[in-house]
Design a protein around this motif. Structure first.
Motif: not given
Ligand SMILES: [Zn+2]
Length: 401
Positions: A8, A60, A123, A383
């Motif tokens: 992210r 987050l 990205d 993540d």
């Protein structure tokens, strides 16, 4: 690596926020558990451990919050040539094919591919770039996307007329988030008087000057004055007379040093073939360095000696070169490659190459590269699950595998 799979990218929120994550990499040597990053006005205001718990905190998740990665050397304008050029058959063949395919593609195709590729950088976790543009077609691409970094107009040959009038110079401009600077292509391809004129201009503007150096055998031989090799004839066939160039009995690094080109605002790229004396010169002049190991492997079957650079306290950045010589423009991929090929390099040193060294190489270390106070509030969240600070470093540097 699949772009964006677990990444992210948080673009500088202007209003005050606290972002909390299970782990925060403040810099490559400081990994903090359960920490909040307080941002306001596009900047980091402070780091708070343990993270505050009030309702305004944006949690987050259990993963890792860190500074975006830096690709300090890329040629987005060659993106259309992905998988179109021969690799592993020698540098000369690759260059000839590049020039042919680039002409055949035409500007609209090159621009469209550059646009699409540039749009995918965030990205992949890349927030800052050093883009080299020979044709001058990517400045708008970067500006439109709001990408940060330095756009370098690259000069070859002896075409000083491109410099234009000092007042009308379009290419040299220091600004945030994207500066416009100049680059020489290489010691054997760009005339010495043009190199020094460009360097004078970028220095006056407080900008970094970029140049490929000590990359290919033809460059090494020509600067050493080795007879044969054909480079002098090749340049003459392009209308460039190299007979007055001060080459002979020296290395590319020494040649640039003799021209007065090396200082802490020059970014030397590749450094594939360097001597001990070259390393001394680079260290004494505090020249910034950028390495592109995957591209080097593909084009030259050779890798830079990172351990020797680190031993001299030189702090190399990472770049990818273009999609014409590298599979991706991702710096997680480049870090993973370095991890696999250089097991003796410490993980913090590898992460530093991908972050703070890259920001410093572009002259932007005051704004990017770590999560320190007053740095950009652009943040990267991964993540991933980790148990300890050491585990965080393992997983982040291997993320591209
Ligand atoms: Zn390059």
């Amino acid at each position: 690596m699949t772009p964006g799979s677990d990444i992210r990218f948080i673009t500088e929120p202007s209003r005050s926020r606290v972002f909390r994550a299970g782990w925060v990499i403040k810099d490559p040597w400081t990994v903090l558990e359960n920490t909040g990053v307080v941002v306001a006005g596009g900047q980091i205001k402070k780091i708070v451990t343990p993270a505050p718990k009030d309702a305004s905190v944006v949690d987050l998740g259990p993963g890792v919050l860190m500074a975006p990665l830096v690709n300090a050397h890329v040629h987005l304008e060659l993106s259309a040539l992905k998988n179109r050029l021969p690799l592993g058959q020698g540098f000369a063949l690759w260059v000839a094919a590049l020039l042919r395919e680039r002409d055949a593609a035409g500007t609209p195709t090159l621009k469209t591919a550059a646009q699409k590729t540039a749009a995918s950088l965030q990205d992949m976790g890349v927030g800052l770039v050093g883009e080299i543009s020979t044709l001058g077609i990517t400045s708008q691409v970067l500006s439109t996307l709001g990408l940060a970094g330095v756009w370098f107009k690259e000069f070859l040959g002896d075409e000083e007329e491109y410099l234009g009038d000092e007042e009308q110079d379009l290419y040299i401009k220091k600004q945030v988030p994207l500066s416009f600077s100049a680059a020489g292509h290489a010691p054997h391809t760009t005339a010495p008087q043009l190199l020094t004129a460009l360097k004078k201009r970028t220095s006056a503007a407080g900008l970094v000057f970029s140049i490929h150096v000590a990359e290919s055998d033809v460059e090494i031989d020509f600067i050493a004055g080795t007879p044969g090799g054909g480079w002098t004839d090749f340049m003459m066939s392009r209308g460039i007379d190299t007979s007055a160039w001060p080459v002979g009995n020296k290395t590319p690094v020494a040649y640039l040093h003799d021209l007065g080109m090396l200082d802490n605002a020059t970014l030397g790229v590749h450094l594939l073939q360097v001597t001990d004396r070259d390393l001394d010169i680079l260290a004494q002049t505090e020249t910034k360095l950028c390495l592109c190991p995957r591209s080097n492997q593909n084009l030259h079957g050779r890798l830079p000696d990172i351990a020797s650079l680190l031993a001299r306290n030189l702090k190399p950045a990472l770049g990818t070169d273009s999609l014409a010589s590298c599979d991706s423009l991702g710096i997680f991929d480049e870090m993973a490659f370095v991890r696999q090929l250089y097991p003796q390099i410490s993980l913090p040193d590898i992460l530093a190459m991908a972050t703070i060294n890259g920001a410093n190489a572009l002259g932007l270390g005051q704004h990017w590269g770590t999560l320190d106070t007053e740095r950009s509030a652009q943040l990267l969240y991964l993540d991933i699950k980790a148990r300890t600070p050491a585990d965080v470093m393992e997983k982040v540097t291997a993320y591209g595998i």
